[in-house]
Scaffold this motif. Sequence first.
Motif, short mmCIF file in Angstrom:
data_model
loop_
_atom_site.label_atom_id
_atom_site.label_comp_id
_atom_site.label_asym_id
_atom_site.label_seq_id
_atom_site.Cartn_x
_atom_site.Cartn_y
_atom_site.Cartn_z
N LEU A 1 3.13 13.33 -2.54
CA LEU A 1 3.42 12.15 -3.36
C LEU A 1 3.03 10.88 -2.62
O LEU A 1 3.19 10.81 -1.39
N PRO A 2 2.59 9.85 -3.37
CA PRO A 2 2.39 8.55 -2.72
C PRO A 2 3.75 7.89 -2.45
O PRO A 2 4.67 8.01 -3.26
N VAL A 3 3.86 7.26 -1.30
CA VAL A 3 5.12 6.60 -0.92
C VAL A 3 4.83 5.16 -0.54
O VAL A 3 3.88 4.87 0.19
N MET A 4 5.66 4.24 -1.10
CA MET A 4 5.62 2.84 -0.64
C MET A 4 6.56 2.76 0.56
O MET A 4 7.78 2.87 0.39
N VAL B 1 6.63 7.65 -5.32
CA VAL B 1 6.23 7.30 -6.68
C VAL B 1 5.86 8.59 -7.42
O VAL B 1 4.92 9.30 -7.04
N VAL B 2 6.64 8.89 -8.48
CA VAL B 2 6.44 10.13 -9.22
C VAL B 2 5.92 9.76 -10.62
O VAL B 2 6.54 8.96 -11.32
N ALA B 3 4.79 10.36 -10.99
CA ALA B 3 4.16 10.04 -12.27
C ALA B 3 5.11 10.35 -13.43
O ALA B 3 5.96 11.25 -13.34
N ALA B 4 4.94 9.58 -14.53
CA ALA B 4 5.85 9.68 -15.68
C ALA B 4 5.88 11.07 -16.29
O ALA B 4 6.90 11.49 -16.84
N ASP B 5 4.77 11.81 -16.19
CA ASP B 5 4.73 13.12 -16.87
C ASP B 5 5.25 14.26 -15.98
O ASP B 5 5.21 15.42 -16.38
N VAL B 6 5.75 13.94 -14.82
CA VAL B 6 6.30 14.98 -13.93
C VAL B 6 7.81 15.05 -14.15
O VAL B 6 8.48 14.03 -14.22
N PRO C 1 0.83 -1.21 0.00
CA PRO C 1 0.00 0.00 0.00
C PRO C 1 0.86 1.26 0.00
O PRO C 1 2.00 1.23 0.47
N GLU C 2 0.32 2.33 -0.55
CA GLU C 2 1.06 3.61 -0.58
C GLU C 2 0.40 4.60 0.37
O GLU C 2 -0.80 4.53 0.60
N GLN C 3 1.23 5.49 0.92
CA GLN C 3 0.70 6.54 1.79
C GLN C 3 1.17 7.88 1.26
O GLN C 3 2.30 7.99 0.80
N ASN C 4 0.32 8.88 1.38
CA ASN C 4 0.72 10.20 0.90
C ASN C 4 1.69 10.87 1.86
O ASN C 4 1.58 10.72 3.08
N ALA C 5 2.67 11.59 1.29
CA ALA C 5 3.64 12.30 2.11
C ALA C 5 3.95 13.64 1.44
O ALA C 5 3.81 13.80 0.22
N ILE C 6 4.36 14.60 2.27
CA ILE C 6 4.68 15.94 1.75
C ILE C 6 6.17 16.00 1.46
O ILE C 6 6.99 15.57 2.27
N VAL C 7 6.50 16.55 0.31
CA VAL C 7 7.91 16.66 -0.08
C VAL C 7 8.57 17.81 0.69
O VAL C 7 8.07 18.94 0.66
#
Length: 405
Positions: free
Chosen positions: A400-403, A386-391, A329-335
């Motif tokens: 960002l979602p983080v594993m 996990v950073v989307a391909a278009d970023v 599962p992924e969790q959101n985190a602030i950069v």
Amino acid sequence: MITVEEHLAHVLDTVAPLPSQTLPLAEALGATLAEDAAGRHDIPVFDNSGMDGYAVRGVDVATASTSSPVTLRVVADIPAGSPEDPPLAPGEAARIMTGAPLPTDADTIVPVEQTVGGGWSDSPEVVVLDAPLPGAHVRRAAADLAAGDTVLSAGERLTARHLAAAAAAGITELVVRRAPRVAIISTGTELVAPGHPLERGQIPESNSVLLAGLVAETDARVASVETVPDDADALRAALGRAEHIADLVVLSGGVSVGAYDVVKEVLAGTVDTVSVAMQPGKPQAFGVLAGGTPVFGLPGNPVSVAVSFEVFVRPALLRMLGRTGVIRPEQNAIVAMGWRTPPGRRQYMPVAVDHTDGALSISPATRGGSGSHLAGGLARAHGYAVVAADVDEVRPGDVLPVMLV
Ligand SMILES: Nc1nc2c(c(=O)[nH]1)N[C@H]1C(S)=C(S)[C@@H](COP(=O)(O)OP(=O)(O)OC[C@H]3O[C@@H](n4cnc5c(N)ncnc54)[C@H](O)[C@@H]3O)O[C@H]1N2
Ligand code: MOO
């Protein structure tokens, strides 16, 4: 290039749950349950007292209060473990301890604190100062679980809590999946054992250490670990040994376009080598050896190995274990600190995670950026963002979602 999801789907379609085996409860910790387990008896097993006190007929004490106490005759003593079921006539009580079976004639417990003196006495009588609610402190049979109910479900990883619930329901053995045995082969003429003096061009071999640890963390077993040079015959021989003892072979190195990339050469026709739209981990080889054993050829860079394991190998092992939920599962985190990312490929960035102030915040774990050769940063990584391909750039404040690994 294919997507991560396409490659993962191919992997998961290819591997299958391993046969099951029956293990005694004491040996099942960390195993994955292959069949639902049904309770053999109720939890609680019988109606019993939840307090040290007196088992009473509720109607006898329904009017009790400090100004109008009720006196009962104490006619029995029931410690936990007692098989007795003493009859209680109106006006009678039994001294009872927590966990002892409730007499058939009683329906309510008066804790010893709610009697005159607040403790035990040698008197054959007890004076009740409070009217308990009917059924107070009685722990009813099957309130939690009835015999025949499912206690544990297939696909669950068995923790101490699962095993305790099974034991409480009278279960002595569980049907679990056999743990996958994994053969690990590192390829590369430049590789020497850690600590070995390094000649020019040589580096310490670290991927097998990484993979062996990740395999163990996934509840699988390491069947063998070998390092072979970039030599086709040496690799063929190693694969032959591995195939006989393993349910899965994991190679690292030699899957790119280099002139000495022997994994591609030896496995040509057996496995597919594909480019996956991810960074790191773009070149991926996967297939089935002639004898039927699935094999991964992971890209050699250490961070590529770590990420490829999380994204492809771990789900494959969990599928072999019959686990429900094979994707982390992924969790959101602030950069907190940003970085640049390559265009056109989904990035899995090793990040250090900070939990202070209740929110997750992340920074790159690798000092030199996102390079897949930066093995030292693995020690600082708590997960992969996990950073989307278009970023193409991640900025402070982005979410960002983080594993988390
Ligand atoms: N012309 C191109 N070159 C490369 C491409 C490409 O598309 N075109 N892709 C790059 C990417 S992305 C990756 S990832 C690597 C993958 O290469 P290989 O899988 O062939 O791996 P090697 O070349 O054998 O090794 C890469 C790197 O990792 C080090 N390594 C290998 N094994 C170990 C080990 N067991 N322990 C520690 N370090 C290891 C090795 O020394 C290399 O530095 O290809 C790029 N090139
Ligand atoms: O995709 Mo490679 O795996 O950048 O290191």
